[in-house]
Design an enzyme around this catalytic site. Sequence first.
Site, PDB file in Angstrom:
ATOM      1  N   ILE A 191      12.898  -5.262 -35.144  1.00 30.57           N
ATOM      2  CA  ILE A 191      14.325  -5.221 -34.820  1.00 30.57           C
ATOM      3  C   ILE A 191      14.604  -6.099 -33.596  1.00 30.57           C
ATOM      4  O   ILE A 191      14.164  -5.786 -32.483  1.00 30.57           O
ATOM      5  CB  ILE A 191      14.795  -3.761 -34.568  1.00 30.57           C
ATOM      6  CG1 ILE A 191      14.412  -2.861 -35.764  1.00 30.57           C
ATOM      7  CG2 ILE A 191      16.301  -3.714 -34.288  1.00 30.57           C
ATOM      8  CD1 ILE A 191      14.898  -3.323 -37.133  1.00 30.57           C
ATOM      9  N   ARG A 222      24.528 -15.030 -41.844  1.00 32.55           N
ATOM     10  CA  ARG A 222      23.647 -16.140 -42.241  1.00 32.55           C
ATOM     11  C   ARG A 222      24.160 -17.507 -41.794  1.00 32.55           C
ATOM     12  O   ARG A 222      23.352 -18.337 -41.352  1.00 32.55           O
ATOM     13  CB  ARG A 222      23.358 -16.065 -43.750  1.00 32.55           C
ATOM     14  CG  ARG A 222      22.368 -14.932 -44.026  1.00 32.55           C
ATOM     15  CD  ARG A 222      22.148 -14.651 -45.497  1.00 32.55           C
ATOM     16  NE  ARG A 222      21.198 -13.544 -45.648  1.00 32.55           N
ATOM     17  CZ  ARG A 222      21.121 -12.755 -46.705  1.00 32.55           C
ATOM     18  NH1 ARG A 222      21.934 -12.941 -47.734  1.00 32.55           N
ATOM     19  NH2 ARG A 222      20.235 -11.779 -46.753  1.00 32.55           N
ATOM     20  N   GLU A 233      16.911 -12.420 -41.272  1.00 27.62           N
ATOM     21  CA  GLU A 233      18.222 -12.315 -41.951  1.00 27.62           C
ATOM     22  C   GLU A 233      18.157 -12.840 -43.391  1.00 27.62           C
ATOM     23  O   GLU A 233      19.120 -13.423 -43.898  1.00 27.62           O
ATOM     24  CB  GLU A 233      19.316 -12.940 -41.093  1.00 27.62           C
ATOM     25  CG  GLU A 233      19.450 -12.123 -39.802  1.00 27.62           C
ATOM     26  CD  GLU A 233      20.572 -12.507 -38.895  1.00 27.62           C
ATOM     27  OE1 GLU A 233      21.635 -12.877 -39.405  1.00 27.62           O
ATOM     28  OE2 GLU A 233      20.389 -12.411 -37.666  1.00 27.62           O
ATOM     29  N   GLY A 234      17.008 -12.621 -44.004  1.00 23.79           N
ATOM     30  CA  GLY A 234      16.792 -13.036 -45.390  1.00 23.79           C
ATOM     31  C   GLY A 234      15.938 -14.280 -45.452  1.00 23.79           C
ATOM     32  O   GLY A 234      16.336 -15.330 -44.947  1.00 23.79           O
TER      33      GLY A 234
HETATM   34  N1  COS Z   1      28.666  -8.236 -50.584  1.00 26.18           N
HETATM   35  C1  COS Z   1      29.143  -7.089 -51.121  1.00 26.18           C
HETATM   36  N2  COS Z   1      28.469  -6.380 -52.059  1.00 26.18           N
HETATM   37  C2  COS Z   1      27.281  -6.854 -52.463  1.00 26.18           C
HETATM   38  C3  COS Z   1      26.725  -8.032 -51.958  1.00 26.18           C
HETATM   39  C4  COS Z   1      27.467  -8.737 -50.989  1.00 26.18           C
HETATM   40  N3  COS Z   1      27.024  -9.878 -50.470  1.00 26.18           N
HETATM   41  N4  COS Z   1      25.545  -8.262 -52.545  1.00 26.18           N
HETATM   42  C5  COS Z   1      25.346  -7.250 -53.407  1.00 26.18           C
HETATM   43  N5  COS Z   1      26.397  -6.419 -53.350  1.00 26.18           N
HETATM   44  C6  COS Z   1      26.586  -5.207 -54.146  1.00 26.18           C
HETATM   45  C7  COS Z   1      26.608  -5.559 -55.642  1.00 26.18           C
HETATM   46  O1  COS Z   1      27.937  -5.849 -56.060  1.00 26.18           O
HETATM   47  C8  COS Z   1      26.082  -4.298 -56.266  1.00 26.18           C
HETATM   48  O2  COS Z   1      27.150  -3.356 -56.279  1.00 26.18           O
HETATM   49  P1  COS Z   1      27.210  -2.106 -57.309  1.00 26.18           P
HETATM   50  O3  COS Z   1      26.373  -1.040 -56.705  1.00 26.18           O
HETATM   51  O4  COS Z   1      28.641  -1.719 -57.317  1.00 26.18           O
HETATM   52  O5  COS Z   1      26.682  -2.588 -58.620  1.00 26.18           O
HETATM   53  C9  COS Z   1      25.062  -3.817 -55.264  1.00 26.18           C
HETATM   54  O6  COS Z   1      25.441  -4.367 -54.006  1.00 26.18           O
HETATM   55  C10 COS Z   1      23.636  -4.204 -55.593  1.00 26.18           C
HETATM   56  O7  COS Z   1      23.580  -5.606 -55.721  1.00 26.18           O
HETATM   57  P2  COS Z   1      22.319  -6.356 -56.345  1.00 26.18           P
HETATM   58  O8  COS Z   1      21.970  -5.693 -57.656  1.00 26.18           O
HETATM   59  O9  COS Z   1      22.611  -7.806 -56.336  1.00 26.18           O
HETATM   60  O10 COS Z   1      21.176  -5.993 -55.301  1.00 26.18           O
HETATM   61  P3  COS Z   1      19.634  -6.230 -55.343  1.00 26.18           P
HETATM   62  O11 COS Z   1      18.958  -4.928 -55.159  1.00 26.18           O
HETATM   63  O12 COS Z   1      19.293  -7.091 -56.518  1.00 26.18           O
HETATM   64  O13 COS Z   1      19.354  -7.002 -53.976  1.00 26.18           O
HETATM   65  C11 COS Z   1      19.153  -8.880 -52.528  1.00 26.18           C
HETATM   66  C12 COS Z   1      19.934  -8.123 -53.643  1.00 26.18           C
HETATM   67  C13 COS Z   1      17.708  -9.079 -52.838  1.00 26.18           C
HETATM   68  C14 COS Z   1      19.844 -10.204 -52.471  1.00 26.18           C
HETATM   69  C15 COS Z   1      19.329  -8.082 -51.231  1.00 26.18           C
HETATM   70  O14 COS Z   1      18.552  -6.929 -51.247  1.00 26.18           O
HETATM   71  C16 COS Z   1      19.025  -8.898 -49.996  1.00 26.18           C
HETATM   72  O15 COS Z   1      19.817  -9.727 -49.553  1.00 26.18           O
HETATM   73  N6  COS Z   1      17.854  -8.682 -49.419  1.00 26.18           N
HETATM   74  C17 COS Z   1      17.469  -9.348 -48.190  1.00 26.18           C
HETATM   75  C18 COS Z   1      17.774  -8.496 -47.036  1.00 26.18           C
HETATM   76  C19 COS Z   1      17.532  -9.217 -45.773  1.00 26.18           C
HETATM   77  O16 COS Z   1      18.119 -10.236 -45.513  1.00 26.18           O
HETATM   78  N7  COS Z   1      16.669  -8.627 -44.948  1.00 26.18           N
HETATM   79  C20 COS Z   1      16.367  -9.219 -43.691  1.00 26.18           C
HETATM   80  C21 COS Z   1      16.393  -8.171 -42.662  1.00 26.18           C
HETATM   81  S1  COS Z   1      17.940  -7.861 -42.022  1.00 26.18           S
HETATM   82  S2  COS Z   1      17.894  -8.904 -40.370  1.00 26.18           S
END
Ligand code: COS
Length: 379
Positions: free
Chosen positions: A156, A242, A363-364
């Site tokens: 963190i 991002r 952040e991804g």
């Molecule tokens: N904004 C709003 N809603 C979003 C969204 C966004 N950018 N991205 C996804 N959602 C919503 C989707 O619409 C979906 O909604 P419903 O529950 O109504 O169906 C839900 O969230 C799940 O979306 P999705 O199926 O695309 O999620 P996944 O589990 O496939 O995960 C990734 C998507 C992998 C892209 C996501 O988990 C991610 O970005 N992971 C990386 C996290 C990260 O950056 N970590 C670093 C540490 S934080 S510093």
Amino acid sequence: MDFELDEIELMVQRTARQFAEKDLVHRADQADDNKDFCRESIELLRRNGYLGMIIPEEYGGEGMTGFHYVIAKEQIARACLSTGAIFGAHNLAIYCIKLMGTEAQKQRYLPLLASGERIGAFALTEANTGSDVASIAASAVRTDGHYEINAAKQFITNGGVASLVVVFAKTDRAAGHRGISAFIVDKHEHGFTVAKEENKMGIRGTSTGQLVFENCRVPVENRLGQEGDGFKLSMMVLDRARPSVGAQALGVAQAAFEAAVRYSQERVVFGKPLSEQQATRFALADMATQIDAARLLVYRAAKLASAGKGRFSKESAMAKLFSSEVAHWVVDRALQIHGGYGYMKEYTIERLYRDQRILEIYEGTSEIQRLVISGSLLK
Ligand code: COS
């Protein structure tokens, strides 16, 4: 889309550049071995009004937009990526409250974050999950007007200095991503411990902590949004954050490019400066072109984030993916131009080489950005 900066944007850029050149650049090389660096950076950001930059004026902030934030962050990161990252982590918490906070939560916490009485952090990642947010293990169990949070959060940023952390935990383990909720946890009121501070390769002026929440009781009023809104909130915040990691990449790439230009004009090989050799000139031309292309993607995403309309996940991911990879490539080229000197600690390029590497991870990761982009293209 027009990327000419208007008068206010130019003023934000000029002011941030002056601040960075006066207060940050000379400190950046000490970041590696200075335990107080992070707190000193926060104090500099506070004194110059940056901690509340994107907080509306009615909550004690400067009322600037996400685009202004990106412009300023680029200049700060050009001088010191550690300070840019500290600035970024604080704003992750601010974005959470701005996006899903109730009026009462905004009134209570945003002024504290603007003044620096609280330093923010965003606690999503855990030891066993970073990219796959839906599988976090943290739990929040509701009891008599409170949630009891048990969580161990990993990597963190600002962990060791943060006093206001937005924590993501499962309120319904059976509901997958829809079972995640977000909570404002105030260290002074609810308590958590810093179990470990990481010893890192780069951005060593930042504090990266492992935070432990043990039976941490947080009032229901501190939940952000409804139960189950946490996953969506984390994604919305990352969409906005991002482009600002992109701004960090632009800053580092620009600093490396400028160092390469300076060095190539001083260093004589085969009877003339490196800058007169065609191989160097081509490298500098490619570096400048890549940085400009990255800047256009980052500014586009930041403008979309500022407008805040609809989804801009694809543009945001493209900006982060491209700019972080450009930063890696540009710093590598700049180090090569420095030859053996670039590998030595006396030259800033050695630190930039280590510092930039995080940009393709936090952040991804770049792989996650590619998933977000392709997911959006194939929808
Ligand atoms: N904004 C709003 N809603 C979003 C969204 C966004 N950018 N991205 C996804 N959602 C919503 C989707 O619409 C979906 O909604 P419903 O529950 O109504 O169906 C839900 O969230 C799940 O979306 P999705 O199926 O695309 O999620 P996944 O589990 O496939 O995960 C990734 C998507 C992998 C892209 C996501 O988990 C991610 O970005 N992971 C990386 C996290 C990260 O950056 N970590 C670093 C540490 S934080 S510093």
